[in-house]
Design a protein around this motif. Structure first.
Motif, PDB file in Angstrom:
ATOM      1  N   ILE A 139       0.837  -1.203   0.000  1.00  0.00           N
ATOM      2  CA  ILE A 139       0.000   0.000   0.000  1.00  0.00           C
ATOM      3  C   ILE A 139       0.870   1.250   0.000  1.00  0.00           C
ATOM      4  N   ARG A 140       1.860   1.279   0.895  1.00  0.00           N
ATOM      5  CA  ARG A 140       2.720   2.461   1.010  1.00  0.00           C
ATOM      6  C   ARG A 140       3.501   2.703  -0.284  1.00  0.00           C
ATOM      7  N   LEU A 141       4.060   1.631  -0.844  1.00  0.00           N
ATOM      8  CA  LEU A 141       4.832   1.787  -2.077  1.00  0.00           C
ATOM      9  C   LEU A 141       3.944   2.186  -3.248  1.00  0.00           C
ATOM     10  N   ALA A 142       2.755   1.618  -3.321  1.00  0.00           N
ATOM     11  CA  ALA A 142       1.846   1.965  -4.414  1.00  0.00           C
ATOM     12  C   ALA A 142       1.457   3.437  -4.348  1.00  0.00           C
ATOM     13  N   ILE A 143       1.164   3.930  -3.161  1.00  0.00           N
ATOM     14  CA  ILE A 143       0.831   5.348  -2.998  1.00  0.00           C
ATOM     15  C   ILE A 143       2.040   6.224  -3.341  1.00  0.00           C
ATOM     16  N   ARG A 144       3.199   5.806  -2.866  1.00  0.00           N
ATOM     17  CA  ARG A 144       4.419   6.605  -3.084  1.00  0.00           C
ATOM     18  C   ARG A 144       4.754   6.731  -4.572  1.00  0.00           C
ATOM     19  N   TYR A 145       4.560   5.649  -5.342  1.00  0.00           N
ATOM     20  CA  TYR A 145       5.018   5.661  -6.741  1.00  0.00           C
ATOM     21  C   TYR A 145       3.886   5.596  -7.757  1.00  0.00           C
ATOM     22  N   GLY A 146       2.635   5.680  -7.319  1.00  0.00           N
ATOM     23  CA  GLY A 146       1.526   5.805  -8.252  1.00  0.00           C
ATOM     24  C   GLY A 146       1.023   4.507  -8.855  1.00  0.00           C
ATOM     25  N   ALA A 147       1.251   3.384  -8.195  1.00  0.00           N
ATOM     26  CA  ALA A 147       0.708   2.112  -8.674  1.00  0.00           C
ATOM     27  C   ALA A 147      -0.737   1.960  -8.201  1.00  0.00           C
ATOM     28  N   ASP A 148      -1.441   1.009  -8.783  1.00  0.00           N
ATOM     29  CA  ASP A 148      -2.826   0.737  -8.387  1.00  0.00           C
ATOM     30  C   ASP A 148      -2.828   0.091  -7.005  1.00  0.00           C
ATOM     31  N   VAL A 149      -3.374   0.788  -6.024  1.00  0.00           N
ATOM     32  CA  VAL A 149      -3.315   0.322  -4.636  1.00  0.00           C
ATOM     33  C   VAL A 149      -4.087  -0.981  -4.450  1.00  0.00           C
ATOM     34  N   GLU A 150      -5.268  -1.069  -5.026  1.00  0.00           N
ATOM     35  CA  GLU A 150      -6.070  -2.281  -4.835  1.00  0.00           C
ATOM     36  C   GLU A 150      -5.390  -3.500  -5.457  1.00  0.00           C
ATOM     37  N   MET A 153      10.630  -4.924 -15.552  1.00  0.00           N
ATOM     38  CA  MET A 153       9.478  -5.167 -14.686  1.00  0.00           C
ATOM     39  C   MET A 153       8.490  -4.004 -14.746  1.00  0.00           C
ATOM     40  N   SER A 154       7.208  -4.324 -14.645  1.00  0.00           N
ATOM     41  CA  SER A 154       6.183  -3.284 -14.561  1.00  0.00           C
ATOM     42  C   SER A 154       6.248  -2.628 -13.189  1.00  0.00           C
ATOM     43  N   LEU A 155       5.548  -1.512 -13.054  1.00  0.00           N
ATOM     44  CA  LEU A 155       5.530  -0.815 -11.767  1.00  0.00           C
ATOM     45  C   LEU A 155       4.950  -1.709 -10.677  1.00  0.00           C
ATOM     46  N   LEU A 156       3.865  -2.398 -10.965  1.00  0.00           N
ATOM     47  CA  LEU A 156       3.258  -3.270  -9.963  1.00  0.00           C
ATOM     48  C   LEU A 156       4.187  -4.424  -9.596  1.00  0.00           C
ATOM     49  N   GLU A 157       4.914  -4.956 -10.568  1.00  0.00           N
ATOM     50  CA  GLU A 157       5.882  -6.032 -10.279  1.00  0.00           C
ATOM     51  C   GLU A 157       6.976  -5.531  -9.351  1.00  0.00           C
ATOM     52  N   LYS A 158       7.461  -4.331  -9.589  1.00  0.00           N
ATOM     53  CA  LYS A 158       8.486  -3.765  -8.712  1.00  0.00           C
ATOM     54  C   LYS A 158       7.955  -3.565  -7.294  1.00  0.00           C
ATOM     55  N   VAL A 159       6.743  -3.036  -7.196  1.00  0.00           N
ATOM     56  CA  VAL A 159       6.128  -2.823  -5.881  1.00  0.00           C
ATOM     57  C   VAL A 159       5.994  -4.139  -5.135  1.00  0.00           C
ATOM     58  N   MET A 160       5.545  -5.174  -5.835  1.00  0.00           N
ATOM     59  CA  MET A 160       5.335  -6.469  -5.183  1.00  0.00           C
ATOM     60  C   MET A 160       6.671  -7.085  -4.760  1.00  0.00           C
ATOM     61  N   TYR A 161       7.660  -7.044  -5.636  1.00  0.00           N
ATOM     62  CA  TYR A 161       8.974  -7.604  -5.318  1.00  0.00           C
ATOM     63  C   TYR A 161       9.566  -6.923  -4.081  1.00  0.00           C
ATOM     64  N   LEU A 162       9.485  -5.606  -4.028  1.00  0.00           N
ATOM     65  CA  LEU A 162      10.102  -4.874  -2.927  1.00  0.00           C
ATOM     66  C   LEU A 162       9.265  -4.924  -1.652  1.00  0.00           C
ATOM     67  N   ALA A 163       7.941  -4.917  -1.786  1.00  0.00           N
ATOM     68  CA  ALA A 163       7.102  -5.037  -0.585  1.00  0.00           C
ATOM     69  C   ALA A 163       7.384  -6.348   0.127  1.00  0.00           C
ATOM     70  N   THR A 188      16.568   3.454   0.686  1.00  0.00           N
ATOM     71  CA  THR A 188      16.849   3.610  -0.746  1.00  0.00           C
ATOM     72  C   THR A 188      15.596   3.414  -1.581  1.00  0.00           C
ATOM     73  N   VAL A 189      14.787   2.417  -1.219  1.00  0.00           N
ATOM     74  CA  VAL A 189      13.555   2.136  -1.964  1.00  0.00           C
ATOM     75  C   VAL A 189      12.636   3.352  -1.966  1.00  0.00           C
ATOM     76  N   TYR A 190      12.536   4.037  -0.831  1.00  0.00           N
ATOM     77  CA  TYR A 190      11.626   5.181  -0.752  1.00  0.00           C
ATOM     78  C   TYR A 190      12.244   6.461  -1.307  1.00  0.00           C
ATOM     79  N   GLU A 191      13.561   6.433  -1.574  1.00  0.00           N
ATOM     80  CA  GLU A 191      14.194   7.560  -2.256  1.00  0.00           C
ATOM     81  C   GLU A 191      14.072   7.421  -3.771  1.00  0.00           C
ATOM     82  N   ASP A 192      14.296   6.205  -4.261  1.00  0.00           N
ATOM     83  CA  ASP A 192      14.273   5.954  -5.706  1.00  0.00           C
ATOM     84  C   ASP A 192      13.929   4.486  -5.923  1.00  0.00           C
ATOM     85  N   LEU A 193      12.800   4.214  -6.558  1.00  0.00           N
ATOM     86  CA  LEU A 193      12.316   2.845  -6.682  1.00  0.00           C
ATOM     87  C   LEU A 193      13.285   1.952  -7.445  1.00  0.00           C
ATOM     88  N   ASP A 194      13.777   2.418  -8.584  1.00  0.00           N
ATOM     89  CA  ASP A 194      14.669   1.574  -9.388  1.00  0.00           C
ATOM     90  C   ASP A 194      16.006   1.352  -8.699  1.00  0.00           C
TER      91      ASP A 194
END
Length: 404
Positions: free
Chosen positions: A242-253, A328-338, A356-362
């Motif tokens: 949830i936090r990563l999706a909000i931070r980087y604009g991914a679909d939260v649901e 990787m798609s944005l959602l894939e990155k969010v899931m991998y890192l979450a 680092t993740v919350y400074e720059d996702l990639d």
């Protein structure tokens, strides 16, 4: 060893059972607790539409796991295997023969205790076990308990009795709970994993459409797939997603759905994983054919799509959450890192990785992939080709220098 024995129809096992069992475990200082579903209750028949014996056994096992006692609680099928009525005296004979040197305690609620003198072979019960009874409040129950204790001691002077109050016990009958479940309510009286199993199997006429569950309904269903010790990780992954999706604009649901289902086959052993591989015709490379840890991402993605109807984006987020992949798609990155940095994770470097993740996702993704590669090398294990491809792709996009 001091062993508690808690029997009943468990139709279904609810929070009242769990609260009472936990209180008895602590007050009696038990070393082991056996939960024993009855096959044919002597006092009343199972109502029409009840789950079969195997289903009630599984619900009881799941409920027992929620006590958080690990291998100190065990669900036994000895009454389900026995023909005829499930008499407690027969069960105690069998358990006494298995544990001749141990101290047995039979656990029961108020109604059972107040009728105990009318049970089949009460003399056998008192000969083989102490009896521990629990009620809700001392003011309401103690006069009844006192009268019953006196009655039992007059006839069975050597009986061992222990009565207790459980003020926080959930006050609902199984009959009322079954009626509520049929009406689409009642989940609050059940451990989440138990409620999830009921919804998965459509027990008690719940009739949930698994392909169109709300997040509120999906959560307990997802938890029913897990070992108890993995539940905090999955819930932590959902919150991190949830936090990563909000931070980087991914679909939260979508991030929440992927997080809740990402480990749905994690508890399966190699034989069960390979059965799913064959069922869904999943292609495996040479490493995946040997590495159990890698299989749950692929089999879990298939279950998520087949059973829960997730879309391709969520499917791929689950499929690649363990190894990652190139581009990787944005959602894939969010899931991998979450999954990697959720709050229960604790390993050297995790705090720096989180920053680092919350400074720059990639940059955080590259750091996480690099840490995985280094860990595999240190352990002398091969690194999956998809992980190396993911790291190489990021380097090509953002420069050759890996994060330190």
């Amino acid at each position: 060893m001091r062993i508690g024995i808690y029997g009943g129809t468990f139709n279904p096992p609810h929070l009242g059972h769990l609260t009472a069992a936990r209180t008895a475990f602590e007050l009696l200082k038990l070393d082991k607790l056996y939960l024993i579903p009855a096959a044919v209750p002597p006092h009343k028949p199972l109502p029409p539409g009840s789950p079969d014996a195997a289903e009630r056994l599984e619900l009881t096992r799941l409920a027992g796991e929620q006590l958080g006692l690990g291998d100190r609680v065990e669900t036994l099928d000895i009454e389900l295997r026995r023909e005829g009525k499930s008499y407690t005296s027969d069960t105690l004979r069998e358990l006494h023969a298995q544990h001749p040197e141990d101290e047995l305690w039979l656990l029961m609620g108020t109604d059972m205790f107040l009728t105990l003198h009318t049970w089949h072979e009460p003399e056998v019960i008192f000969a083989h076990a102490g009896v521990a009874a629990f009620g809700r409040t001392e003011e309401d129950i103690e006069p009844l308990f006192a009268a019953q204790r006196e009655r039992i001691y007059r006839t069975y002077p050597d009986a061992r009795l222990f009565t207790m109050t459980v003020p926080g016990v959930i006050d609902i009958s199984s009959t009322e709970l079954r009626a509520q479940l049929r009406q689409g309510t009642g989940g609050r009286y059940l451990a989440p994993a138990v409620y999830g199993q009921i919804l998965r199997d459509g027990l008690y006429e719940t009739g949930a459409d698994l392909k169109h569950l709300s997040l509120k309904e999906l959560r307990p269903v997802a938890l029913s797939y897990l070992k108890h010790k993995r539940i905090p990780h999955v819930l932590g992954t959902e919150q991190e997603a949830i936090r990563l999706a909000i931070r980087y604009g991914a679909d939260v649901e979508k991030a929440r759905v992927a997080a809740l289902l990402h480990d749905c086959t994690k508890k399966l052993e190699m034989e069960e994983q390979m059965a799913l591989v064959r069922k869904y015709d999943i292609p495996l490379d040479e490493l995946e054919q040997k590495a159990l840890k890698l299989l749950h991402a692929k089999t879990g993605a298939e279950i998520a799509r087949d059973v829960f109807g997730v879309d391709d984006e969520i499917y791929r987020a689950i499929q690649w959450h363990t190894t990652g992949r190139a581009d990787m798609s944005l959602l894939e990155k969010v899931m991998y890192l979450a999954d990697y940095i959720e709050p229960t994770r604790d390993f050297p470097g995790v705090d720096e990785l989180r920053r680092t993740v919350y400074e720059d996702l990639d940059r955080g993704l590259a750091m996480g992939l690099s840490m995985t590669v280094e860990e595999m090398h240190e352990r002398g294990n091969p690194v999956h080709s998809a992980t190396l491809a993911a790291l190489k792709y990021l380097e090509s996009q953002h420069g050759k220098e890996r994060p330190q």
